[in-house]
Design a protein around this motif. Structure first.
Motif, PDB file in Angstrom:
ATOM      1  N   ARG A 115      59.876  69.753  59.653  1.00  0.00           N
ATOM      2  CA  ARG A 115      59.564  70.591  58.497  1.00  0.00           C
ATOM      3  C   ARG A 115      58.056  70.772  58.408  1.00  0.00           C
ATOM      4  N   LEU A 116      57.644  72.010  58.107  1.00  0.00           N
ATOM      5  CA  LEU A 116      56.238  72.340  57.919  1.00  0.00           C
ATOM      6  C   LEU A 116      56.071  73.025  56.571  1.00  0.00           C
ATOM      7  N   VAL A 117      54.890  72.870  55.962  1.00  0.00           N
ATOM      8  CA  VAL A 117      54.615  73.526  54.694  1.00  0.00           C
ATOM      9  C   VAL A 117      53.291  74.276  54.783  1.00  0.00           C
ATOM     10  N   ILE A 118      53.162  75.281  53.937  1.00  0.00           N
ATOM     11  CA  ILE A 118      51.938  76.061  53.825  1.00  0.00           C
ATOM     12  C   ILE A 118      51.889  76.575  52.390  1.00  0.00           C
ATOM     13  N   ASP A 119      50.697  76.786  51.831  1.00  0.00           N
ATOM     14  CA  ASP A 119      50.623  77.103  50.398  1.00  0.00           C
ATOM     15  C   ASP A 119      49.576  78.167  50.075  1.00  0.00           C
ATOM     16  N   PRO A 120      49.835  79.418  50.445  1.00  0.00           N
ATOM     17  CA  PRO A 120      48.884  80.492  50.130  1.00  0.00           C
ATOM     18  C   PRO A 120      48.838  80.788  48.631  1.00  0.00           C
ATOM     19  N   ALA A 121      47.737  81.382  48.206  1.00  0.00           N
ATOM     20  CA  ALA A 121      47.648  81.872  46.834  1.00  0.00           C
ATOM     21  C   ALA A 121      48.727  82.934  46.633  1.00  0.00           C
ATOM     22  N   VAL A 122      49.312  82.981  45.455  1.00  0.00           N
ATOM     23  CA  VAL A 122      50.402  83.937  45.220  1.00  0.00           C
ATOM     24  C   VAL A 122      49.961  85.377  45.380  1.00  0.00           C
ATOM     25  N   ASP A 123      48.671  85.656  45.200  1.00  0.00           N
ATOM     26  CA  ASP A 123      48.198  87.030  45.343  1.00  0.00           C
ATOM     27  C   ASP A 123      47.671  87.329  46.746  1.00  0.00           C
ATOM     28  N   ASN A 124      47.855  86.420  47.679  1.00  0.00           N
ATOM     29  CA  ASN A 124      47.392  86.631  49.054  1.00  0.00           C
ATOM     30  C   ASN A 124      48.536  87.211  49.892  1.00  0.00           C
ATOM     31  N   ALA A 125      48.824  88.474  49.655  1.00  0.00           N
ATOM     32  CA  ALA A 125      49.957  89.136  50.312  1.00  0.00           C
ATOM     33  C   ALA A 125      49.819  89.150  51.825  1.00  0.00           C
ATOM     34  N   VAL A 126      48.603  89.281  52.341  1.00  0.00           N
ATOM     35  CA  VAL A 126      48.390  89.297  53.798  1.00  0.00           C
ATOM     36  C   VAL A 126      48.849  87.977  54.404  1.00  0.00           C
ATOM     37  N   ALA A 127      48.446  86.862  53.801  1.00  0.00           N
ATOM     38  CA  ALA A 127      48.834  85.544  54.315  1.00  0.00           C
ATOM     39  C   ALA A 127      50.348  85.341  54.198  1.00  0.00           C
ATOM     40  N   ILE A 128      50.915  85.708  53.078  1.00  0.00           N
ATOM     41  CA  ILE A 128      52.348  85.506  52.869  1.00  0.00           C
ATOM     42  C   ILE A 128      53.157  86.297  53.899  1.00  0.00           C
ATOM     43  N   ARG A 129      52.747  87.544  54.185  1.00  0.00           N
ATOM     44  CA  ARG A 129      53.423  88.341  55.218  1.00  0.00           C
ATOM     45  C   ARG A 129      53.328  87.662  56.577  1.00  0.00           C
ATOM     46  N   CYS A 130      52.152  87.163  56.901  1.00  0.00           N
ATOM     47  CA  CYS A 130      51.930  86.479  58.178  1.00  0.00           C
ATOM     48  C   CYS A 130      52.877  85.284  58.309  1.00  0.00           C
ATOM     49  N   TYR A 131      52.919  84.435  57.295  1.00  0.00           N
ATOM     50  CA  TYR A 131      53.716  83.214  57.371  1.00  0.00           C
ATOM     51  C   TYR A 131      55.211  83.526  57.402  1.00  0.00           C
ATOM     52  N   THR A 132      55.613  84.582  56.690  1.00  0.00           N
ATOM     53  CA  THR A 132      57.018  84.983  56.691  1.00  0.00           C
ATOM     54  C   THR A 132      57.451  85.420  58.089  1.00  0.00           C
ATOM     55  N   LYS A 133      56.569  86.099  58.823  1.00  0.00           N
ATOM     56  CA  LYS A 133      56.891  86.530  60.191  1.00  0.00           C
ATOM     57  C   LYS A 133      57.164  85.352  61.110  1.00  0.00           C
TER      58      LYS A 133
END
Length: 181
Positions: A115-133
């Protein structure tokens, strides 16, 4: 340490990388989430001295970002966490996705994490898209999790990835020329 991805190489960060990383941290897009005060070179040096593994993200031999991971090695809670920033000049090229996928694969296959975790700011859409991919999924909002550059507290999105959810690199479609036969 050096780990090769499809487009990037992750290499152990050294003090020689501090000026390049400080310059990336100075960009408004990165500073917003990775501030560090007036002396960004000192902030980067502190990051490199913290427990965990600090790596530079290389593309074409140039430093284009920073990736670090930390590990919880208690067998009952064994997992790793990843943090990343990338030079905005290379955003949109899939380098962040490749860096995170490369680190995740190493942490799962070589370090034995399930298991891995990551915690971007909720308004960091670029990071969230990256991690979702890469296969990370939202778990929940961590309210008032980190202090922003403006001095107020901001929410972060906790995301996690189970080993079986790690996505593979996309394969290139063959290019057809002329009519199909």
């Amino acid at each position: 340490m050096e780990i090769t991805g499809s487009s990037v190489v992750l290499r152990t960060a050294t003090s020689a990388d501090i000026p390049a990383l400080a310059a990336i941290r100075r960009t408004p897009e990165v500073y917003r989430h990775w501030r560090g005060g007036e002396d960004l070179a000192a902030a980067v040096a502190e990051d490199l001295a913290e427990p965990g593994v600090s790596l530079v993200v290389l593309h074409g031999g140039a430093v284009v970002g920073y990736l670090r991971w930390s590990e919880e090695n208690d067998p009952d809670y064994h997992h790793a966490g990843i943090d990343l920033y990338l030079d905005p000049a290379v955003h949109g090229r899939g380098l962040g996705t490749d860096a995170v996928r490369t680190a995740a694969r190493h942490l799962i296959e070589e370090r034995g994490h399930h298991r891995l975790v990551i915690d971007p700011a909720v308004d960091n859409a670029v990071a969230i898209r990256c991690y979702t991919k890469v296969g990370f999924r939202p778990v929940g909002i961590m309210r008032r999790y980190e202090r922003g550059a403006d001095g107020t507290w901001h929410d972060a999105l906790l995301m996690d990835l189970l080993a079986a959810e790690l996505t593979a690199e996309p394969t290139a479609e063959p290019t057809r020329r002329g009519p199909a036969r």
